[in-house]
Design a protein around this motif. Structure first.
Motif, PDB file in Angstrom:
ATOM      1  N   ARG A 211      70.927  52.136 -12.658  1.00 31.19           N
ATOM      2  CA  ARG A 211      71.670  53.385 -12.829  1.00 31.19           C
ATOM      3  C   ARG A 211      71.228  54.394 -11.782  1.00 31.19           C
ATOM      4  O   ARG A 211      70.115  54.323 -11.247  1.00 31.19           O
ATOM      5  N   LEU A 212      72.096  55.349 -11.505  1.00 37.36           N
ATOM      6  CA  LEU A 212      71.754  56.472 -10.643  1.00 37.36           C
ATOM      7  C   LEU A 212      71.628  57.720 -11.483  1.00 37.36           C
ATOM      8  O   LEU A 212      72.445  57.960 -12.385  1.00 37.36           O
ATOM      9  N   TYR A 213      70.603  58.514 -11.195  1.00 39.74           N
ATOM     10  CA  TYR A 213      70.372  59.754 -11.921  1.00 39.74           C
ATOM     11  C   TYR A 213      70.278  60.916 -10.935  1.00 39.74           C
ATOM     12  O   TYR A 213      69.706  60.781  -9.855  1.00 39.74           O
ATOM     13  N   ASN A 214      70.817  62.050 -11.346  1.00 39.19           N
ATOM     14  CA  ASN A 214      70.698  63.295 -10.603  1.00 39.19           C
ATOM     15  C   ASN A 214      69.607  64.117 -11.289  1.00 39.19           C
ATOM     16  O   ASN A 214      69.763  64.526 -12.442  1.00 39.19           O
ATOM     17  N   VAL A 215      68.501  64.337 -10.581  1.00 41.58           N
ATOM     18  CA  VAL A 215      67.337  65.006 -11.161  1.00 41.58           C
ATOM     19  C   VAL A 215      67.205  66.409 -10.595  1.00 41.58           C
ATOM     20  O   VAL A 215      67.148  66.604  -9.379  1.00 41.58           O
ATOM     21  N   ASP A 216      67.155  67.399 -11.476  1.00 38.81           N
ATOM     22  CA  ASP A 216      66.920  68.783 -11.088  1.00 38.81           C
ATOM     23  C   ASP A 216      65.443  68.927 -10.721  1.00 38.81           C
ATOM     24  O   ASP A 216      64.565  68.683 -11.556  1.00 38.81           O
ATOM     25  N   ILE A 217      65.141  69.327  -9.476  1.00 36.93           N
ATOM     26  CA  ILE A 217      63.745  69.379  -9.049  1.00 36.93           C
ATOM     27  C   ILE A 217      63.005  70.599  -9.587  1.00 36.93           C
ATOM     28  O   ILE A 217      61.793  70.705  -9.419  1.00 36.93           O
ATOM     29  N   ARG A 218      63.696  71.509 -10.249  1.00 36.77           N
ATOM     30  CA  ARG A 218      63.007  72.628 -10.897  1.00 36.77           C
ATOM     31  C   ARG A 218      62.512  72.234 -12.278  1.00 36.77           C
ATOM     32  O   ARG A 218      61.399  72.584 -12.670  1.00 36.77           O
ATOM     33  N   SER A 219      63.325  71.488 -13.029  1.00 36.67           N
ATOM     34  CA  SER A 219      63.010  71.202 -14.432  1.00 36.67           C
ATOM     35  C   SER A 219      62.695  69.740 -14.707  1.00 36.67           C
ATOM     36  O   SER A 219      62.083  69.423 -15.730  1.00 36.67           O
ATOM     37  N   GLY A 220      63.126  68.842 -13.846  1.00 36.59           N
ATOM     38  CA  GLY A 220      62.973  67.422 -14.118  1.00 36.59           C
ATOM     39  C   GLY A 220      64.074  66.846 -14.985  1.00 36.59           C
ATOM     40  O   GLY A 220      64.055  65.651 -15.304  1.00 36.59           O
ATOM     41  N   HIS A 221      65.042  67.668 -15.365  1.00 31.01           N
ATOM     42  CA  HIS A 221      66.139  67.185 -16.216  1.00 31.01           C
ATOM     43  C   HIS A 221      67.002  66.216 -15.413  1.00 31.01           C
ATOM     44  O   HIS A 221      67.454  66.527 -14.303  1.00 31.01           O
ATOM     45  N   VAL A 233      74.425  49.504 -10.515  1.00 37.35           N
ATOM     46  CA  VAL A 233      73.874  49.146  -9.204  1.00 37.35           C
ATOM     47  C   VAL A 233      72.650  48.259  -9.441  1.00 37.35           C
ATOM     48  O   VAL A 233      71.530  48.598  -9.068  1.00 37.35           O
ATOM     49  N   THR A 234      72.890  47.124 -10.072  1.00 36.62           N
ATOM     50  CA  THR A 234      71.831  46.175 -10.389  1.00 36.62           C
ATOM     51  C   THR A 234      70.992  45.871  -9.149  1.00 36.62           C
ATOM     52  O   THR A 234      71.525  45.686  -8.058  1.00 36.62           O
ATOM     53  N   ASN A 235      69.665  45.820  -9.366  1.00 38.02           N
ATOM     54  CA  ASN A 235      68.714  45.587  -8.275  1.00 38.02           C
ATOM     55  C   ASN A 235      68.758  46.684  -7.223  1.00 38.02           C
ATOM     56  O   ASN A 235      68.398  46.453  -6.063  1.00 38.02           O
ATOM     57  N   GLY A 236      69.173  47.901  -7.617  1.00 36.61           N
ATOM     58  CA  GLY A 236      69.159  49.024  -6.689  1.00 36.61           C
ATOM     59  C   GLY A 236      67.758  49.311  -6.194  1.00 36.61           C
ATOM     60  O   GLY A 236      66.812  49.387  -6.982  1.00 36.61           O
ATOM     61  N   ASP A 237      67.627  49.492  -4.906  1.00 33.44           N
ATOM     62  CA  ASP A 237      66.313  49.683  -4.286  1.00 33.44           C
ATOM     63  C   ASP A 237      66.362  50.920  -3.393  1.00 33.44           C
ATOM     64  O   ASP A 237      66.376  52.045  -3.886  1.00 33.44           O
ATOM     65  N   GLY A 238      66.430  50.764  -2.088  1.00 28.81           N
ATOM     66  CA  GLY A 238      66.451  51.916  -1.200  1.00 28.81           C
ATOM     67  C   GLY A 238      67.780  52.647  -1.214  1.00 28.81           C
ATOM     68  O   GLY A 238      68.842  52.034  -1.396  1.00 28.81           O
ATOM     69  N   LEU A 239      67.716  53.972  -1.019  1.00 30.65           N
ATOM     70  CA  LEU A 239      68.907  54.813  -0.935  1.00 30.65           C
ATOM     71  C   LEU A 239      68.917  55.532   0.410  1.00 30.65           C
ATOM     72  O   LEU A 239      67.880  56.000   0.882  1.00 30.65           O
ATOM     73  N   VAL A 240      70.113  55.636   1.000  1.00 34.33           N
ATOM     74  CA  VAL A 240      70.323  56.448   2.201  1.00 34.33           C
ATOM     75  C   VAL A 240      71.567  57.283   1.959  1.00 34.33           C
ATOM     76  O   VAL A 240      72.626  56.742   1.617  1.00 34.33           O
ATOM     77  N   ARG A 241      71.448  58.618   2.126  1.00 34.33           N
ATOM     78  CA  ARG A 241      72.618  59.484   1.954  1.00 34.33           C
ATOM     79  C   ARG A 241      72.963  60.124   3.286  1.00 34.33           C
ATOM     80  O   ARG A 241      72.102  60.701   3.954  1.00 34.33           O
ATOM     81  N   LEU A 242      74.230  60.030   3.676  1.00 37.74           N
ATOM     82  CA  LEU A 242      74.756  60.699   4.862  1.00 37.74           C
ATOM     83  C   LEU A 242      75.914  61.568   4.400  1.00 37.74           C
ATOM     84  O   LEU A 242      76.983  61.047   4.055  1.00 37.74           O
ATOM     85  N   GLY A 243      75.714  62.883   4.374  1.00 39.25           N
ATOM     86  CA  GLY A 243      76.730  63.769   3.830  1.00 39.25           C
ATOM     87  C   GLY A 243      76.942  63.457   2.358  1.00 39.25           C
ATOM     88  O   GLY A 243      76.003  63.462   1.567  1.00 39.25           O
ATOM     89  N   ARG A 244      78.183  63.135   1.985  1.00 38.46           N
ATOM     90  CA  ARG A 244      78.474  62.770   0.598  1.00 38.46           C
ATOM     91  C   ARG A 244      78.697  61.268   0.442  1.00 38.46           C
ATOM     92  O   ARG A 244      79.284  60.818  -0.543  1.00 38.46           O
ATOM     93  N   THR A 245      78.177  60.505   1.403  1.00 38.29           N
ATOM     94  CA  THR A 245      78.224  59.046   1.313  1.00 38.29           C
ATOM     95  C   THR A 245      76.831  58.532   0.986  1.00 38.29           C
ATOM     96  O   THR A 245      75.862  58.872   1.661  1.00 38.29           O
ATOM     97  N   LEU A 246      76.738  57.710  -0.064  1.00 41.39           N
ATOM     98  CA  LEU A 246      75.452  57.166  -0.502  1.00 41.39           C
ATOM     99  C   LEU A 246      75.459  55.656  -0.322  1.00 41.39           C
ATOM    100  O   LEU A 246      76.351  54.959  -0.818  1.00 41.39           O
ATOM    101  N   TYR A 247      74.462  55.162   0.404  1.00 43.13           N
ATOM    102  CA  TYR A 247      74.279  53.730   0.606  1.00 43.13           C
ATOM    103  C   TYR A 247      73.181  53.263  -0.357  1.00 43.13           C
ATOM    104  O   TYR A 247      72.073  53.808  -0.342  1.00 43.13           O
ATOM    105  N   VAL A 248      73.492  52.257  -1.166  1.00 39.53           N
ATOM    106  CA  VAL A 248      72.538  51.713  -2.140  1.00 39.53           C
ATOM    107  C   VAL A 248      72.229  50.273  -1.766  1.00 39.53           C
ATOM    108  O   VAL A 248      73.121  49.412  -1.781  1.00 39.53           O
TER     109      VAL A 248
END
Length: 316
Positions: A211-221, A233-248
């Motif tokens: 799964r992908l999670y969006n974590v607030d870096i102020r609260s940890g929520h 995204v089974t076996n998700g490992d490294g992430l690369v984000r370019l703009g609003r494109t996310l490579y998993v």
């Protein structure tokens, strides 16, 4: 997998490291946002030392890739223009270098795996500058790292917490417990792993148990990112984000899935999938120019001092 045309032994690589790094240091600067017209002739794969056990890779503004070793914590640097490289930082028995990121000031931030540490290495000299003990918990696994704002953020695959190390040579580490919708997976390689900053800069995207999670870096929520076009995204490992494109990078599935993020990174829509016959359990990726470079961890092959390893690139 396409086998390496040349596989140097670990001893041979160590012996040639000083000369290789000296040659690499004379290269001219080149922006990572675009390569020269000759970049298409650069090698699309290059060897690592036998028995290296790679997992992390990072690049910066110059055409070099840095790759850590799970075998002993060493770091290898390769010139992307030639495919040649050498050992930049020598590790030791019992150490590991898992995920790593290169900062603009030439500092490498390196995840220490089961040691529960993060270390800072000078990317020019290979000198170890600082080691942070992030946790005293039994059985940690500090896995990956992303640079965001004033900190380098590290995941622990065996604990629901992120660790924020100050960018620079001084400061206190911040522990950020993960709450909200976060579901801590059992200890293993599919728990908290790669991470990337959100497009709006307010949080971090973390892959955890498919799964992908969006974590607030102020609260940890943590809020689970809704996926469209695939269930997970089974076996998700490294992430690369370019703009609003996310490579998993989905390691044991030997593929990279490419996602379109909405503005707040609450929804991700599958755009396409990248596969390549040279993939042999790729774990993490780094961008330089119009390519993604990945290391093949080969988890399904024997992990011995004689096992061959390499890195490959694919076009974006």
């Amino acid at each position: 997998m396409t086998r390496n045309h040349f596989q140097p032994s670990r001893r041979a690589v160590l012996g040639g490291a000083v000369a290789a790094l000296a040659a690499a240091g004379t290269g001219t600067a080149q922006a990572s946002s675009g390569a020269s017209a000759g970049a298409s002739a650069w090698p699309s794969e290059f060897p690592l030392p036998d028995g290296w056990l790679p997992e992390g890779i990072t690049t910066g503004g110059r055409p070099y890739a840095y790759m850590g070793s799970r075998a002993d914590g060493s770091i290898y640097r390769t010139d992307l223009r030639t495919g040649r490289g050498g050992v930049l930082h020598q590790g030791a028995t019992g150490l590991a270098s898992i995920g790593l990121k290169l900062d603009r000031d030439g500092l490498l931030y390196v995840a220490g795996g089961a040691g529960g540490t993060a270390k800072v290495v000078d990317a020019r000299s290979g000198e170890l500058l600082t080691t942070y003990q992030l946790t005293r918990n039994a059985g940690p696994f500090i896995n990956d790292v992303v640079l965001h704002r004033d900190r380098a953020w590290f995941t622990d695959s065996r604990d629901a917490v992120l660790h924020g190390v100050p960018r620079g040579r001084a400061g206190k580490v911040r522990a950020l417990p993960l709450t909200g919708e976060w579901v801590q997976a059992p200890a293993g390689t599919n728990s908290a792993n790669g991470l990337a900053a959100t497009p709006d800069g307010r949080g971090l995207i973390v892959v955890n148990a498919g799964r992908l999670y969006n974590v607030d870096i102020r609260s940890g929520h943590a809020t689970e990112v809704a996926l469209k076009g695939a269930a997970d995204v089974t076996n998700g490992d490294g992430l690369v984000r370019l703009g609003r494109t996310l490579y998993v990078v989905q390691n044991r599935l030997n593929k990279i899935t490419v996602w379109d993020l909405d503005r707040n990174a609450t929804t991700a829509t599958l755009r396409r999938t990248i596969t390549d016959p040279r993939f042999d359990v790729p774990t993490t990726a780094a961008r330089f120019g119009d390519r993604l470079y990945l290391v093949n961890a080969r988890f399904t092959s024997p992990q011995t001092p004689e096992t061959t390893f390499n890195a490959v690139s694919v076009s974006l």
